[in-house]
Design an enzyme around this catalytic site. Structure first.
Site, PDB file in Angstrom:
ATOM      1  N   ARG A  45       0.399  -1.266   0.026  1.00 31.88           N
ATOM      2  CA  ARG A  45      -0.043   0.414   0.753  1.00 31.88           C
ATOM      3  C   ARG A  45       1.104   1.124   0.199  1.00 31.88           C
ATOM      4  O   ARG A  45       0.678   2.070  -0.857  1.00 31.88           O
ATOM      5  CB  ARG A  45      -0.211  -0.057   1.094  1.00 31.88           C
ATOM      6  CG  ARG A  45      -2.100  -1.333   0.878  1.00 31.88           C
ATOM      7  CD  ARG A  45      -2.721  -0.733   1.718  1.00 31.88           C
ATOM      8  NE  ARG A  45      -4.336  -1.095   1.712  1.00 31.88           N
ATOM      9  CZ  ARG A  45      -5.216  -1.717   2.102  1.00 31.88           C
ATOM     10  NH1 ARG A  45      -5.178  -1.815   3.772  1.00 31.88           N
ATOM     11  NH2 ARG A  45      -6.391  -2.621   1.954  1.00 31.88           N
ATOM     12  N   LYS A 205     -18.561 -16.001   2.719  1.00 29.85           N
ATOM     13  CA  LYS A 205     -19.315 -15.281   2.811  1.00 29.85           C
ATOM     14  C   LYS A 205     -20.196 -14.693   2.386  1.00 29.85           C
ATOM     15  O   LYS A 205     -20.079 -13.679   1.145  1.00 29.85           O
ATOM     16  CB  LYS A 205     -20.156 -14.028   4.273  1.00 29.85           C
ATOM     17  CG  LYS A 205     -19.567 -14.995   5.546  1.00 29.85           C
ATOM     18  CD  LYS A 205     -19.903 -13.331   6.463  1.00 29.85           C
ATOM     19  CE  LYS A 205     -19.394 -13.882   7.776  1.00 29.85           C
ATOM     20  NZ  LYS A 205     -19.522 -12.098   9.044  1.00 29.85           N
ATOM     21  N   GLY A 358      -9.284  -8.329  -0.251  1.00 29.15           N
ATOM     22  CA  GLY A 358      -8.077  -8.897   0.934  1.00 29.15           C
ATOM     23  C   GLY A 358      -7.575  -9.709   0.251  1.00 29.15           C
ATOM     24  O   GLY A 358      -6.162 -10.420  -0.066  1.00 29.15           O
ATOM     25  N   GLY A 381     -13.250  -3.162   0.156  1.00 29.11           N
ATOM     26  CA  GLY A 381     -15.086  -3.068   0.818  1.00 29.11           C
ATOM     27  C   GLY A 381     -14.709  -1.793  -0.298  1.00 29.11           C
ATOM     28  O   GLY A 381     -16.282  -1.967  -0.444  1.00 29.11           O
TER      29      GLY A 381
HETATM   30  P1  ADP Z   1     -11.739 -11.295  -0.078  1.00 27.47           P
HETATM   31  O1  ADP Z   1     -10.399 -11.328   0.775  1.00 27.47           O
HETATM   32  O2  ADP Z   1     -11.314 -11.815  -0.673  1.00 27.47           O
HETATM   33  O3  ADP Z   1     -12.562 -10.649  -0.318  1.00 27.47           O
HETATM   34  P2  ADP Z   1     -13.419 -13.080   2.335  1.00 27.47           P
HETATM   35  O4  ADP Z   1     -13.035 -12.779   2.992  1.00 27.47           O
HETATM   36  O5  ADP Z   1     -14.268 -13.146   2.047  1.00 27.47           O
HETATM   37  O6  ADP Z   1     -12.501 -13.067   0.598  1.00 27.47           O
HETATM   38  O7  ADP Z   1     -13.010 -14.702   1.991  1.00 27.47           O
HETATM   39  C1  ADP Z   1     -11.823 -15.074   2.599  1.00 27.47           C
HETATM   40  C2  ADP Z   1     -11.710 -16.619   3.432  1.00 27.47           C
HETATM   41  O8  ADP Z   1     -12.592 -17.426   3.067  1.00 27.47           O
HETATM   42  C3  ADP Z   1     -10.240 -17.298   3.512  1.00 27.47           C
HETATM   43  O9  ADP Z   1      -9.856 -16.897   4.948  1.00 27.47           O
HETATM   44  C4  ADP Z   1     -10.476 -18.161   3.317  1.00 27.47           C
HETATM   45  O10 ADP Z   1     -10.259 -19.545   4.065  1.00 27.47           O
HETATM   46  C5  ADP Z   1     -12.104 -19.048   3.637  1.00 27.47           C
HETATM   47  N1  ADP Z   1     -12.905 -19.834   2.959  1.00 27.47           N
HETATM   48  C6  ADP Z   1     -12.813 -19.764   0.947  1.00 27.47           C
HETATM   49  N2  ADP Z   1     -13.549 -21.007   1.725  1.00 27.47           N
HETATM   50  C7  ADP Z   1     -13.535 -21.682   2.501  1.00 27.47           C
HETATM   51  C8  ADP Z   1     -14.252 -22.798   2.574  1.00 27.47           C
HETATM   52  N3  ADP Z   1     -14.695 -23.841   2.033  1.00 27.47           N
HETATM   53  N4  ADP Z   1     -14.348 -23.484   4.197  1.00 27.47           N
HETATM   54  C9  ADP Z   1     -13.611 -22.580   5.245  1.00 27.47           C
HETATM   55  N5  ADP Z   1     -13.606 -21.140   4.361  1.00 27.47           N
HETATM   56  C10 ADP Z   1     -13.145 -21.020   3.682  1.00 27.47           C
HETATM   57 MG    MG Z   2     -11.013 -11.130   3.467  1.00 26.45          MG
END
Ligand code: ADP
Ligand code: MG
Length: 401
Positions: A45, A205, A358, A381
């Site tokens: 960053r 989620k 992230g 976000g």
């Molecule tokens: P990003 O930061 O890229 O937007 P998120 O924060 O929504 O992604 O989600 C990332 C998290 O989701 C990671 O920590 C990953 O371990 C978790 N994750 C993804 N698939 C699974 C799964 N099948 N079971 C448990 N955790 C998962």
């Molecule tokens: Mg995340």
């Protein structure tokens, strides 16, 4: 990096057009870096903020730089900007002064003594209670430190805080180079992508990504879903999810999305196979499942090879790929395989590729593929809110072009 027509998508005044010679500029950057043992653990960053800092210095401005760092509940020495000042100084090859606070007499004095090209970094903006409250008194004090305001902090542009929004109403406000490019790149994906547009979503989620799904249903050609969020969809379909991470609040939403996808021209693609583990742990017993009904006593921790191969094939055909959210629990071996396969497919894709989030970005760095993607958003976000079509307060408050 493919250029996006700035005039088309960005309506705000750019720092490129600001008259800053001999003037003091308050620059809000996103220097919210991870620290380890009192040092900057990842300077991505800080590096992303350099082009705007260098442009301002080249043009004879002096810079009062401000950012938040972490989530302090008031002044907290462990979240001082000192390590950031040091790292930034190394990258700029010039010392960066550190103010003892965000505002106040001493800070004003230091700001007033800056020579052209000099940089003064204020202390962590969240040491001030008024930052997150967007307190007018704090905005006023910040505005008193400079004659021009530049916002380059895309990562916090979705927050109306004193340093991102309040102060922008009190000084002539311009967009920094990073913020401008972020908005251009993401707006292009949202409004005018090269077709076909393939959206790849994963992560924990479904509710985090619901606004994005809604935006792209009926707009994108394909939405490919992996990660734990697929279990909300599977539960909505009445399947067994075993001990998988299921966001129960997401199940109704998933049901609605499935129904809407049915009626729309967008193809919603869910996993066809999974990698299971007993628990989320590197040493756990694992097995492959051809299908998606997770047996009792197991959890789905990654999507399977057939799914990642299918996703990779579709990504290769895309005019634009937007990827947000890992396909599995990629932090833990061997559940990183599908995230790696998707990251490799995105890196190799001939289409325009944009990655936000992230953890997805961390995955790209982990696999050494970050340089092969057209645009990596620095704002998790903020990138989601922009894609959803929401106004970002930190952008809206700037002057129009
Ligand atoms: P990003 O930061 O890229 O937007 P998120 O924060 O929504 O992604 O989600 C990332 C998290 O989701 C990671 O920590 C990953 O371990 C978790 N994750 C993804 N698939 C699974 C799964 N099948 N079971 C448990 N955790 C998962
Ligand atoms: Mg995340």
């Amino acid at each position: 990096m493919p250029e996006v027509d700035a005039a088309r998508s960005f309506r705000k005044a750019s720092v490129r057009d600001a008259e800053v010679d001999g003037r003091r500029v308050l620059l809000r950057a996103d220097l919210n870096v991870p620290l380890e043992g009192g040092e900057v653990a990842d300077d991505t960053r800080i590096r992303a903020s350099l082009p705007t800092i260098e442009l301002l210095r080249d043009r004879g401005a002096s810079i009062v730089l401000v950012s938040h760092l972490g989530r302090p509940k008031g002044p907290d020495p462990s979240l001082s900007m000192a390590p950031v000042a040091e790292r930034l100084g190394e990258l700029l090859d010039t010392p960066v002064k550190l103010a003892p606070a965000v505002v106040g007499d001493e800070v004003e004095k230091m700001a007033s003594e800056l020579a052209p090209g000099e940089v003064l970094l204020l202390e962590n903006s969240r040491f001030e209670e008024g930052e997150k409250k967007n307190d007018p008194a704090l905005a006023e004090a910040l505005a008193g430190l400079a004659g021009v305001y530049v916002n380059d902090a895309f990562g916090t542009a979705h927050r109306a805080h004193a340093t991102t929004e309040g102060v922008a109403h009190l000084l002539p406000g311009y967009a920094g180079l990073l913020l401008e490019q972020e908005v251009e790149q993401l707006t292009a994906v949202r409004d005018d992508p090269q077709r076909p547009l393939i959206v790849v979503l994963g992560g924990a989620k479904v509710t985090d990504k619901l606004g994005v799904i809604d935006r792209f249903l009926g707009f994108a050609e394909e939405i490919l879903i992996g990660g734990a969020m697929c279990f909300s969809f599977f539960k909505a379909e009445g399947r067994d999810t075993g001990n998988s991470l299921v966001e129960d609040e997401g199940v109704d939403a998933a049901r609605r999305v499935l129904a809407e996808a049915e009626k729309s021209d967008t193809m919603l693609e869910l996993p066809e196979d999974l990698v299971l583990g007993r628990e989320l742990d590197a040493g756990t017993e694992t097995r492959e499942l051809n299908g998606v009904d997770v047996p009792e006593g197991w959890m789905g921790l990654d999507v399977g090879d057939n799914t990642s191969a299918n996703f990779a094939k579709r990504i290769a055909r895309a005019g634009t790929v937007f990827w947000n959210g890992p396909m599995g629990a990629f932090e833990v071996q061997p559940f990183d395989a599908a995230t790696r396969a998707v990251a490799e497919a995105v890196a190799a894709a001939p289409g325009h590729t944009v990655v936000g989030g992230g953890d997805s970005v961390a995955a790209l760095h982990k696999f050494g593929l970050a340089d092969s993607v057209d645009w990596i958003s620095t704002g998790g976000g903020a990138s989601l809110e922009l894609i959803e079509g929401r106004d970002l307060p930190g952008v809206e408050a700037l002057q129009d072009a």
